[in-house]
Design a protein around this motif. Structure first.
Motif, PDB file in Angstrom:
ATOM      1  N   SER A  49       0.804  -1.227   0.000  1.00  0.00           N
ATOM      2  CA  SER A  49       0.000   0.000   0.000  1.00  0.00           C
ATOM      3  C   SER A  49       0.832   1.270   0.000  1.00  0.00           C
ATOM      4  CB  SER A  49      -0.922   0.002   1.228  1.00  0.00           C
ATOM      5  OG  SER A  49      -0.148   0.075   2.417  1.00  0.00           O
ATOM      6  N   GLN A  50       2.184   1.117   0.090  1.00  0.00           N
ATOM      7  CA  GLN A  50       3.061   2.287   0.175  1.00  0.00           C
ATOM      8  C   GLN A  50       2.560   3.236   1.271  1.00  0.00           C
ATOM      9  OE1 GLN A  50       5.979   2.772  -1.777  1.00  0.00           O
ATOM     10  NE2 GLN A  50       5.613   0.658  -2.372  1.00  0.00           N
ATOM     11  N   CYS A  51       2.267   2.641   2.429  1.00  0.00           N
ATOM     12  CA  CYS A  51       1.680   3.401   3.536  1.00  0.00           C
ATOM     13  C   CYS A  51       2.649   4.464   4.055  1.00  0.00           C
ATOM     14  CB  CYS A  51       1.286   2.446   4.671  1.00  0.00           C
ATOM     15  SG  CYS A  51       2.619   1.373   5.233  1.00  0.00           S
ATOM     16  N   GLY A  52       2.110   5.464   4.703  1.00  0.00           N
ATOM     17  CA  GLY A  52       2.927   6.567   5.203  1.00  0.00           C
ATOM     18  C   GLY A  52       3.884   6.150   6.300  1.00  0.00           C
ATOM     19  N   VAL A  53       3.504   5.127   7.073  1.00  0.00           N
ATOM     20  CA  VAL A  53       4.359   4.620   8.146  1.00  0.00           C
ATOM     21  C   VAL A  53       4.677   3.161   7.832  1.00  0.00           C
ATOM     22  CG1 VAL A  53       4.620   4.261  10.619  1.00  0.00           C
ATOM     23  CG2 VAL A  53       3.210   6.152   9.780  1.00  0.00           C
ATOM     24  N   PRO A  54       5.836   2.885   7.209  1.00  0.00           N
ATOM     25  CA  PRO A  54       6.154   1.516   6.806  1.00  0.00           C
ATOM     26  C   PRO A  54       6.576   0.642   8.001  1.00  0.00           C
ATOM     27  CG  PRO A  54       7.967   2.976   6.249  1.00  0.00           C
ATOM     28  CD  PRO A  54       6.875   3.843   6.809  1.00  0.00           C
ATOM     29  N   TYR A  55       5.585   0.038   8.639  1.00  0.00           N
ATOM     30  CA  TYR A  55       5.876  -0.793   9.808  1.00  0.00           C
ATOM     31  C   TYR A  55       6.736  -1.998   9.424  1.00  0.00           C
ATOM     32  CZ  TYR A  55       2.315   1.962  12.192  1.00  0.00           C
ATOM     33  OH  TYR A  55       1.607   2.995  12.735  1.00  0.00           O
ATOM     34  N   CYS A  56       6.619  -2.446   8.179  1.00  0.00           N
ATOM     35  CA  CYS A  56       7.454  -3.571   7.742  1.00  0.00           C
ATOM     36  C   CYS A  56       8.931  -3.211   7.880  1.00  0.00           C
ATOM     37  CB  CYS A  56       7.128  -3.938   6.296  1.00  0.00           C
ATOM     38  SG  CYS A  56       7.338  -2.578   5.122  1.00  0.00           S
ATOM     39  N   GLN A  57       9.281  -1.990   7.485  1.00  0.00           N
ATOM     40  CA  GLN A  57      10.669  -1.543   7.539  1.00  0.00           C
ATOM     41  C   GLN A  57      11.133  -1.334   8.973  1.00  0.00           C
ATOM     42  OE1 GLN A  57      11.425   1.871   5.108  1.00  0.00           O
ATOM     43  NE2 GLN A  57      13.589   1.988   5.608  1.00  0.00           N
ATOM     44  N   SER A  58      10.288  -0.734   9.798  1.00  0.00           N
ATOM     45  CA  SER A  58      10.693  -0.457  11.178  1.00  0.00           C
ATOM     46  C   SER A  58      10.796  -1.726  12.008  1.00  0.00           C
ATOM     47  CB  SER A  58       9.703   0.523  11.835  1.00  0.00           C
ATOM     48  OG  SER A  58       8.401  -0.028  11.903  1.00  0.00           O
ATOM     49  N   HIS A  59      10.097  -2.802  11.606  1.00  0.00           N
ATOM     50  CA  HIS A  59      10.173  -4.049  12.347  1.00  0.00           C
ATOM     51  C   HIS A  59      11.182  -5.024  11.749  1.00  0.00           C
ATOM     52  CE1 HIS A  59       6.476  -2.558  14.215  1.00  0.00           C
ATOM     53  NE2 HIS A  59       6.721  -3.422  15.173  1.00  0.00           N
ATOM     54  N   CYS A  60      11.926  -4.582  10.751  1.00  0.00           N
ATOM     55  CA  CYS A  60      13.038  -5.369  10.212  1.00  0.00           C
ATOM     56  C   CYS A  60      14.303  -4.952  10.951  1.00  0.00           C
ATOM     57  CB  CYS A  60      13.201  -5.095   8.718  1.00  0.00           C
ATOM     58  SG  CYS A  60      14.722  -5.805   8.026  1.00  0.00           S
ATOM     59  N   PRO A  61      15.022  -5.889  11.569  1.00  0.00           N
ATOM     60  CA  PRO A  61      16.245  -5.516  12.296  1.00  0.00           C
ATOM     61  C   PRO A  61      17.251  -4.747  11.442  1.00  0.00           C
ATOM     62  CG  PRO A  61      15.601  -7.732  12.903  1.00  0.00           C
ATOM     63  CD  PRO A  61      14.694  -7.315  11.777  1.00  0.00           C
ATOM     64  N   LEU A  62      17.260  -5.011  10.136  1.00  0.00           N
ATOM     65  CA  LEU A  62      18.189  -4.314   9.246  1.00  0.00           C
ATOM     66  C   LEU A  62      17.591  -3.028   8.682  1.00  0.00           C
ATOM     67  CD1 LEU A  62      19.506  -7.448   7.358  1.00  0.00           C
ATOM     68  CD2 LEU A  62      20.923  -5.908   8.719  1.00  0.00           C
ATOM     69  N   HIS A  63      16.327  -2.761   9.005  1.00  0.00           N
ATOM     70  CA  HIS A  63      15.615  -1.597   8.472  1.00  0.00           C
ATOM     71  C   HIS A  63      15.719  -1.532   6.948  1.00  0.00           C
ATOM     72  CE1 HIS A  63      14.931  -0.433  12.539  1.00  0.00           C
ATOM     73  NE2 HIS A  63      16.182  -0.147  12.791  1.00  0.00           N
ATOM     74  N   ASN A  64      15.538  -2.696   6.323  1.00  0.00           N
ATOM     75  CA  ASN A  64      15.569  -2.752   4.864  1.00  0.00           C
ATOM     76  C   ASN A  64      14.511  -1.832   4.271  1.00  0.00           C
ATOM     77  OD1 ASN A  64      17.639  -4.668   4.571  1.00  0.00           O
ATOM     78  ND2 ASN A  64      16.223  -6.353   4.946  1.00  0.00           N
ATOM     79  N   ASN A  65      14.847  -1.213   3.158  1.00  0.00           N
ATOM     80  CA  ASN A  65      13.931  -0.282   2.508  1.00  0.00           C
ATOM     81  C   ASN A  65      12.902  -1.077   1.699  1.00  0.00           C
ATOM     82  OD1 ASN A  65      12.685   1.921   1.406  1.00  0.00           O
ATOM     83  ND2 ASN A  65      14.567   2.933   0.770  1.00  0.00           N
ATOM     84  N   ILE A  66      12.059  -1.805   2.425  1.00  0.00           N
ATOM     85  CA  ILE A  66      11.128  -2.755   1.810  1.00  0.00           C
ATOM     86  C   ILE A  66      10.139  -2.085   0.862  1.00  0.00           C
ATOM     87  CG2 ILE A  66       9.312  -4.435   2.312  1.00  0.00           C
ATOM     88  CD1 ILE A  66      10.894  -5.044   4.941  1.00  0.00           C
ATOM     89  N   PRO A  67       9.475  -0.979   1.253  1.00  0.00           N
ATOM     90  CA  PRO A  67       8.499  -0.381   0.324  1.00  0.00           C
ATOM     91  C   PRO A  67       9.091  -0.007  -1.029  1.00  0.00           C
ATOM     92  CG  PRO A  67       8.209   0.515   2.525  1.00  0.00           C
ATOM     93  CD  PRO A  67       9.480  -0.273   2.555  1.00  0.00           C
ATOM     94  N   ASP A  68      10.325   0.512  -1.034  1.00  0.00           N
ATOM     95  CA  ASP A  68      10.910   0.950  -2.303  1.00  0.00           C
ATOM     96  C   ASP A  68      11.231  -0.230  -3.212  1.00  0.00           C
ATOM     97  OD1 ASP A  68      10.637   3.571  -1.728  1.00  0.00           O
ATOM     98  OD2 ASP A  68      12.755   3.998  -1.421  1.00  0.00           O
ATOM     99  N   TRP A  69      11.819  -1.326  -2.635  1.00  0.00           N
ATOM    100  CA  TRP A  69      12.123  -2.420  -3.557  1.00  0.00           C
ATOM    101  C   TRP A  69      10.882  -3.222  -3.934  1.00  0.00           C
ATOM    102  CZ3 TRP A  69      11.281  -7.115  -1.297  1.00  0.00           C
ATOM    103  CH2 TRP A  69      11.690  -7.369   0.010  1.00  0.00           C
ATOM    104  N   LEU A  70       9.824  -3.141  -3.152  1.00  0.00           N
ATOM    105  CA  LEU A  70       8.555  -3.726  -3.589  1.00  0.00           C
ATOM    106  C   LEU A  70       7.977  -2.923  -4.758  1.00  0.00           C
ATOM    107  CD1 LEU A  70       6.750  -4.680  -0.241  1.00  0.00           C
ATOM    108  CD2 LEU A  70       7.701  -6.247  -1.942  1.00  0.00           C
ATOM    109  N   ARG A  71       8.035  -1.596  -4.642  1.00  0.00           N
ATOM    110  CA  ARG A  71       7.517  -0.740  -5.728  1.00  0.00           C
ATOM    111  C   ARG A  71       8.269  -1.001  -7.031  1.00  0.00           C
ATOM    112  NH1 ARG A  71       9.664   3.817  -7.309  1.00  0.00           N
ATOM    113  NH2 ARG A  71      10.810   4.057  -5.333  1.00  0.00           N
TER     114      ARG A  71
END
Length: 480
Positions: A49-71
């Protein structure tokens, strides 16, 4: 000759005329699979959903930029997606396979929280990195400039390998010491091949070797080489040994034949997959084939054991855990996988002893109930008096977790600081210990944890070591 039938494979909305399946060429299948897999990855990625608060990224220990590589994946720009993925993660294809995403990124996906099913982040991460290897996007490590400083890393597990990668890219000379005959630590010998294919691990190790990292294997620190000798040979040292001391059950009959430790069992299975000679597997001591198997424990290692036993052909596999399913420390996804494969979970149960004398033939099980919360807030298990029974077993696997070895004693370094739990005492940001130039990362610092945390620790420690080396070099120049 019979008229050739034509079949149509509809892929990505594109009709592809082909011959009968038996006559299809291998590369045709590959192309069909590739387009289908690309479409599935794009389909899943587009659900983000490209949400404003990417909880997926904040809950990744490496803080991977998940929304961007999903897009980028959704747009079909896989190479760019890979570049972003690997920028913060040394081994994305490994994390994509073994991270408990249901407890980390996927479990905190906004779509999952709204009840529509999570974006399969781990599967997409695995796919884009596997594609990167296949397409040649993963480049060799080539430092822009070689440096004279040298770092010794003790332990070739995920933390040590992640640190070696960062240090070598910066041009530092790196030597990795490990007690095993292959690098990789638990990635190689502790995690089953059906979860993490061993060529995937060996490929990364080969990349580091080609980059100039030296591996000294079959090397026991404290026996084959002293810790002081390693310090003397290098400008800085990273301790990344992991924790390998298994927690034992204290109960009558625990020393009987047929009661084994989880890591011994998993290592034997993994060694067989490499084609090694494993006498304890061949003679049946560490082989579940044809046996009634009971695994004691509730973590991810226990799940690895029960699923391995199923694959080895056990007649039955049961898992005893002293709490209920909701309080199980392991991944719920792993529990579900195990259940689907035929594992039976016996909740609220714990071993009281073992029957059979010198050779185990059963586990005395005591029934439990959950009482008041303990210091951690979890409900403490309590024994239900009179609820004991015997669970038949030919092979009992202890999977109760791991503790650190006594490194100051084993290495003859009493000045090495440790915590009251036996882990190496170090700063959790820089990973520096009280010994100048000595750092610690991964499980040996934080206690038994996840591979992704070890990778983060290794990367952080390497960056801190680079800063310390630069500072030391500057001080030396100033002194001259």
């Amino acid at each position: 000759m019979a008229t050739e039938k034509m079949l149509r494979f509809v892929t990505l909305g594109k009709e592809m005329p082909e011959k009968r399946p038996a006559e299809l060429r291998a590369h045709d299948f590959h192309e069909i699979y590739r387009e289908f897999a690309d479409a599935k990855a794009a389909e899943q990625a587009s659900r983000c959903s490209q949400c404003g608060v990417p909880y997926c990224q904040s809950h990744c220990p490496l803080h991977n930029n998940i929304p961007d590589w999903l897009r980028l994946t959704a747009q079909g720009r896989l190479q760019e997606a890979y570049e972003i993925s690997q920028a913060t993660n040394t081994f994305p294809e490994i994390c994509g396979r073994i991270c408990p995403q249901d407890r980390l990124c996927e479990g905190n996906c906004v779509i999952e929280q709204s009840g529509h099913g999570t974006v399969t982040i781990g599967a997409v991460e695995k796919y884009i990195t596997d594609t990167a290897w296949e397409q040649g996007w993963v480049k060799p490590i080539r430092p822009a400039q070689e440096r004279g400083e040298s770092v010794g890393i003790i332990g070739a597990g995920p933390g040590g390998l992640a640190a070696a990668d960062v240090l070598r890219r910066a041009g530092v000379q790196v030597t990795v010491y490990d007690r095993h005959d292959r690098a990789g630590g638990l990635l190689t010998y502790g995690i089953p091949g059906f979860k993490l294919e061993k060529p995937v691990v060996m490929r990364r190790i080969a990349q580091l070797e080609e980059a100039g990292v030296t591996f000294r294997l079959n090397c026991n620190v404290g026996t084959d080489i002293s810790f002081d000798a390693i310090r003397g040979q290098h400008d800085a040292v990273l301790i990344a040994t992991g924790v390998y001391k298994a927690r034992d059950i204290e109960a009558p009959g625990v020393g009987a034949q047929g009661i084994v430790k989880a890591l011994d069992y998993l290592t034997a299975s993994n060694r067989k997959s490499f084609g090694d000679e494993v006498p304890a597997f061949d003679n049946g001591a560490l082989n579940a084939a044809g046996k009634r198997v009971v695994v004691i424990g509730g973590g991810d290692t226990a799940m690895d054991c029960v699923r391995t036993a199923i694959r080895q052909g056990a007649t039955s596999v049961k898992c005893l855990y002293r709490r209920d399913r909701a309080n199980m420390p392991g991944s719920q996804r792993e529990v579900q996988n195990a259940e689907e494969e035929g594992v039976e979970f016996v909740w609220l149960s714990a071993p009281k002893g073992f029957t059979g004398g010198t050779v185990v033939d059963g586990v005395i099980v005591q029934r439990m109930r959950l009482g008041a919360p303990d210091a951690s807030g979890r409900q403490s298990p309590e024994v239900i008096e009179g609820g004991d029974y015997v669970e038949p077993a030919d092979l009992v696997i202890q999977a109760l977790g791991f503790e650190p070895e006594d490194l100051p004693l084993l290495w003859g370094v009493p000045e090495l600081p440790v915590t009251r739990w036996g882990t190496v005492k170090a700063d959790f940001q820089t990973h520096a210990t009280a010994l100048p130039g000595v750092y610690a990362a991964g499980d040996i610092q934080r206690g038994a944890s996840l591979v992704v945390w070890a990778i983060r620790d290794g990367r952080e420690a390497a960056e801190a070591m680079l800063a310390w080396l630069a500072q030391s070099a500057g001080a030396s120049v100033a002194a001259e």
